[in-house]
Design a protein around this motif. Structure first.
Motif, PDB file in Angstrom:
ATOM      1  N   ARG A 107       2.790  26.409 -14.806  1.00  0.00           N
ATOM      2  CA  ARG A 107       2.934  26.204 -16.249  1.00  0.00           C
ATOM      3  C   ARG A 107       3.973  27.137 -16.867  1.00  0.00           C
TER       4      ARG A 107
ATOM      5  N   VAL B  39       7.276  28.222 -17.898  1.00  0.00           N
ATOM      6  CA  VAL B  39       8.574  27.569 -18.051  1.00  0.00           C
ATOM      7  C   VAL B  39       9.648  28.538 -18.533  1.00  0.00           C
ATOM      8  N   TYR B  40       9.244  29.749 -18.906  1.00  0.00           N
ATOM      9  CA  TYR B  40      10.216  30.734 -19.385  1.00  0.00           C
ATOM     10  C   TYR B  40       9.726  32.126 -19.036  1.00  0.00           C
TER      11      TYR B  40
ATOM     12  N   ASN C 231      14.561  24.734 -20.258  1.00  0.00           N
ATOM     13  CA  ASN C 231      13.971  23.515 -20.793  1.00  0.00           C
ATOM     14  C   ASN C 231      14.499  23.311 -22.217  1.00  0.00           C
TER      15      ASN C 231
END
Length: 239
Positions: A88, A90-91, A220
């Motif tokens: 999960r 993403v950064y 993203n």
């Protein structure tokens, strides 16, 4: 006859000795030495093992030295292996570990200044006035606490990790407290507002708090578009 028998015996003994030497791996050379040809391979293997062990030790020493340094830039290492397990995420903040180390250094110096500053001030200058000593000690404590508080205010919006499941209407961010401990927060996309402030390094505002995400390291783009609303979008949400 006795001399011939003795000579024949010595000759046979010399032949047996030379044959044993040949089978055991000794060969004569021009310099007169008798090197062991079969021992070359074990010594070569031991040299390879020593070189491999030395290389491993050098790599481990380099890794420990890199971990102890305060560097500016993305950190690769143990955290990356942990983050790969959590799909999960993403950064990840590129200077997350640097900020944490600087905050820990600032906290340690602040604690030392508060605990040892007055003691050193009163012990080093016995002839100084007590009121002046108190003023100097208070100034040292105030200066140290002010720099630590200013550092926390400056880096408090920094998002260290961001977890988001595509399709979800909320995401989780990981921040740092003033004690450099992790604080998870769950934010809904509906609560994101444009940051109307002159404060540096702020990307969006949510629930009264400011947050900063490095756009260059957020791969993203769809998520980044949701995190950076325009002024007119925020105005429409407030209606």
């Amino acid at each position: 006859m006795t001399r011939a028998a003795l000579f024949h015996l010595l000759r046979s003994q010399s032949k047996q000795l030379s044959s044993r030497t040949f089978h055991s791996g000794y060969h004569p050379c021009r310099s007169g030495a008798w090197p062991h040809s079969l021992s070359t391979k074990p010594s070569f293997d031991s040299t390879i093992r020593f070189a491999a062990a030395q290389k491993r030790w050098a790599s481990q020493a380099t890794t420990k030295e890199d971990d102890s340094k305060i560097s500016i830039g993305p950190q690769r290492g143990r955290e990356d292996g942990k983050d790969e397990k959590d799909t999960r995420i993403v950064y990840h903040g590129p200077i997350s570990s640097t900020i944490k180390k600087v905050k820990l250094l600032s906290l340690s110096t602040c604690c030392l200044s508060v605990s040892l500053g007055p003691v050193i001030t009163f012990m080093t200058s016995p002839d100084m006035n007590v009121i002046l000593k108190g003023a100097v000690a208070s100034s040292v404590i105030f200066l140290s606490a002010t720099t630590t508080g200013a550092l926390h205010w400056f880096v408090s919006p920094y998002v260290h990790k961001l977890r988001w499941q595509p399709g979800s209407d909320s995401f989780e961010v990981e921040m740092l407290s003033w004690l450099a401990t992790s604080i998870p927060r769950t934010i809904k996309f509906a609560d994101i507002r444009h940051p109307e402030t002159n404060r540096p390094f702020v990307t969006f505002k949510a629930n009264g708090n400011f947050y900063f995400v490095d756009a260059e390291h957020c791969h993203n783009k769809a998520l980044l578009a949701k995190l950076t609303p325009q002024k007119f979008e925020s105005a429409l949400k407030n209606l």
